[in-house]
Design a protein around this motif. Structure first.
Motif, mmCIF file in Angstrom:
data_model
loop_
_atom_site.group_PDB
_atom_site.id
_atom_site.type_symbol
_atom_site.label_atom_id
_atom_site.label_comp_id
_atom_site.label_asym_id
_atom_site.label_seq_id
_atom_site.Cartn_x
_atom_site.Cartn_y
_atom_site.Cartn_z
ATOM 1 N N ILE A 266 -53.987 -4.113 18.267
ATOM 2 C CA ILE A 266 -53.429 -4.580 16.998
ATOM 3 C C ILE A 266 -54.468 -4.455 15.888
ATOM 4 O O ILE A 266 -54.186 -3.961 14.791
ATOM 5 C CB ILE A 266 -52.960 -6.049 17.127
ATOM 6 C CG1 ILE A 266 -51.745 -6.141 18.054
ATOM 7 C CG2 ILE A 266 -52.620 -6.625 15.748
ATOM 8 C CD1 ILE A 266 -51.344 -7.554 18.384
ATOM 9 N N LYS A 267 -55.673 -4.907 16.190
ATOM 10 C CA LYS A 267 -56.756 -4.849 15.206
ATOM 11 C C LYS A 267 -57.016 -3.412 14.763
ATOM 12 O O LYS A 267 -57.153 -3.133 13.558
ATOM 13 C CB LYS A 267 -58.021 -5.453 15.814
ATOM 14 C CG LYS A 267 -59.225 -5.495 14.880
ATOM 15 C CD LYS A 267 -60.421 -6.121 15.580
ATOM 16 C CE LYS A 267 -61.656 -6.107 14.692
ATOM 17 N NZ LYS A 267 -62.838 -6.684 15.399
ATOM 18 N N LEU A 268 -57.058 -2.474 15.709
ATOM 19 C CA LEU A 268 -57.291 -1.071 15.383
ATOM 20 C C LEU A 268 -56.180 -0.510 14.497
ATOM 21 O O LEU A 268 -56.449 0.182 13.512
ATOM 22 C CB LEU A 268 -57.390 -0.251 16.674
ATOM 23 C CG LEU A 268 -57.554 1.257 16.473
ATOM 24 C CD1 LEU A 268 -58.967 1.588 16.026
ATOM 25 C CD2 LEU A 268 -57.215 2.023 17.749
ATOM 26 N N CYS A 269 -54.950 -0.831 14.836
ATOM 27 C CA CYS A 269 -53.812 -0.332 14.058
ATOM 28 C C CYS A 269 -53.837 -0.859 12.628
ATOM 29 O O CYS A 269 -53.589 -0.110 11.671
ATOM 30 C CB CYS A 269 -52.501 -0.718 14.731
ATOM 31 S SG CYS A 269 -52.139 0.192 16.243
ATOM 32 N N LEU A 270 -54.138 -2.124 12.469
ATOM 33 C CA LEU A 270 -54.155 -2.717 11.129
ATOM 34 C C LEU A 270 -55.298 -2.143 10.297
ATOM 35 O O LEU A 270 -55.129 -1.864 9.103
ATOM 36 C CB LEU A 270 -54.272 -4.237 11.238
ATOM 37 C CG LEU A 270 -53.064 -4.951 11.867
ATOM 38 C CD1 LEU A 270 -53.326 -6.453 11.973
ATOM 39 C CD2 LEU A 270 -51.784 -4.692 11.059
ATOM 40 N N GLU A 271 -56.442 -1.964 10.914
ATOM 41 C CA GLU A 271 -57.591 -1.427 10.180
ATOM 42 C C GLU A 271 -57.400 0.048 9.823
ATOM 43 O O GLU A 271 -57.854 0.504 8.771
ATOM 44 C CB GLU A 271 -58.864 -1.597 11.013
ATOM 45 C CG GLU A 271 -59.317 -3.043 11.153
ATOM 46 C CD GLU A 271 -60.544 -3.183 12.043
ATOM 47 O OE1 GLU A 271 -60.914 -2.184 12.709
ATOM 48 O OE2 GLU A 271 -61.128 -4.285 12.080
ATOM 49 N N GLY A 272 -56.704 0.793 10.698
ATOM 50 C CA GLY A 272 -56.539 2.224 10.476
ATOM 51 C C GLY A 272 -55.240 2.619 9.827
ATOM 52 O O GLY A 272 -55.004 3.814 9.594
ATOM 53 N N GLY A 273 -54.365 1.646 9.554
ATOM 54 C CA GLY A 273 -53.082 1.961 8.932
ATOM 55 C C GLY A 273 -52.122 2.683 9.858
ATOM 56 O O GLY A 273 -51.244 3.426 9.397
ATOM 57 N N LEU A 274 -52.260 2.463 11.178
ATOM 58 C CA LEU A 274 -51.366 3.117 12.134
ATOM 59 C C LEU A 274 -50.014 2.409 12.174
ATOM 60 O O LEU A 274 -49.882 1.257 11.767
ATOM 61 C CB LEU A 274 -51.987 3.118 13.531
ATOM 62 C CG LEU A 274 -53.423 3.638 13.660
ATOM 63 C CD1 LEU A 274 -53.814 3.724 15.132
ATOM 64 C CD2 LEU A 274 -53.583 4.988 12.991
#
Length: 326
Positions: A266-274
């Motif tokens: 979740i953190k990766l998606c939010l930071e990367g705009g996925l």
């Protein structure tokens, strides 16, 4: 909010399943889409399963497949079109880039053959396109077919035998010859045991995007990858198609902590705009409350995995699905 497990054999007509909530299911794979030059909005039709064929009609070889059904070589045109005959909405396949910059379709990092009674193992990305296509069945009768072997995660090696074989193919081949009725989930495949420099990842991504932008018009497409930096860079390199982060959700542990939990995903998606997460279904079944957390993060959640030939359905999830504009 509930999880439901539905045997595939009990869903002969996908669209006849009815629910009060929006439902989404994936058959041994993942899903969904976009269009060039315009980012679409995720919308899923009410009361409709969306089904994706994993590596086409499945990751088949005789030693591991259900002998009640025929084994067709995965990640081949025959496998993709066989899946299309079952009216799947999408096919998922794995893309790697050869040493001379050509995107090809193959799942494993290494390819194995036998020469003079000895097993020979080579990295797919160290081969040229011509070398890669020399493995397995050949179009020209004058070409010698190299026998193929497969190494399992536990180290066992099998000769890769199937009921119906087909030659290896490029990403261009798939766009040109796979049924127009199916969308593509293009997984960018990288070695779990290698560290990649950003320029290496960008080179692979750009090679794939060049083919997609040239031939993808009118085709529903999404991108996915287990490699966290690759997923971030795919999104950075283009804004046309949705990008999903693939994760085992902690089912397997990696040195990169971003791969080890749904919270990190979740953190990766939010930071990367996925756009969302593709998770091994066991991670969701162990902790179904994560569905609500992902939904609250305004992300989409897709699942893969097929224990005991079951379709896993996650109900009442985010409505932010992609529509396909042709």
């Amino acid at each position: 909010m509930a999880l439901k497990a539905v045997p595939a054999s009990q869903v002969p007509y996908i669209d006849q399943f009815h629910e009060n909530n929006v439902t989404y299911a994936l058959y041994n794979g993942e899903d969904d889409v976009g269009e060039r030059r315009k980012m679409a909005t995720f919308i899923l039709k009410e009361n409709k399963f969306v089904v994706m064929g994993h590596r086409g009609s499945g990751m088949n070889m005789l030693q591991s497949c259900d002998r009640k059904s025929k084994a067709i070589k995965e990640n081949t045109l025959r496998s993709f079109n066989e899946a299309a005959n079952f009216n799947v909405d999408f096919i998922e396949f794995d893309v790697q880039v050869t040493r001379d910059g050509r995107p090809v379709i193959f799942h494993d990092i290494f390819i194995l053959t036998q020469e003079e009674g000895k097993l020979i193992e080579k990295r797919v990305t160290d081969l040229t396109l011509e070398e890669f296509l020399s493995y397995g069945p050949q179009n020209a009768s004058t070409n010698v077919e190299k026998p193929l072997f497969r190494k399992m995660k536990d180290g066992r090696i099998f000769e890769w035998k199937v009921d119906e074989d087909d030659r290896f193919c490029t990403l261009e081949d798939v766009f040109e010859n796979a049924s127009q009725s199916v969308g593509f989930n293009i997984e960018f495949k990288f070695d779990d045991n290698r560290s990649y420099k950003e320029e290496e990842l960008v080179g692979v991504i750009q090679a794939v995007l060049q083919v997609v932008f040239k031939q993808g018009k009118g085709r529903c497409i999404m991108f996915s990858s287990f490699q966290p930096d690759a997923a971030r860079l795919i999104k950075k390199q283009q804004t046309t198609y949705p990008v999903f982060f693939l994760t085992n959700g902690g089912s397997e542990i990696y040195s990169d902590i971003r791969r080890n939990s749904l919270d990190e995903a979740i953190k990766l998606c939010l930071e990367g705009g996925l756009q969302g997460i593709v998770s091994e279904v066991k991670a969701i079944l162990r902790n179904p409350t994560m569905i609500a957390k992902i939904k609250e993060s305004n992300l989409s959640i897709l699942t893969y995995g097929q224990p005991k030939n079951t379709i896993y359905t996650i109900a009442a999830m985010s409505r932010r699905w992609f529509t396909c504009n042709t």
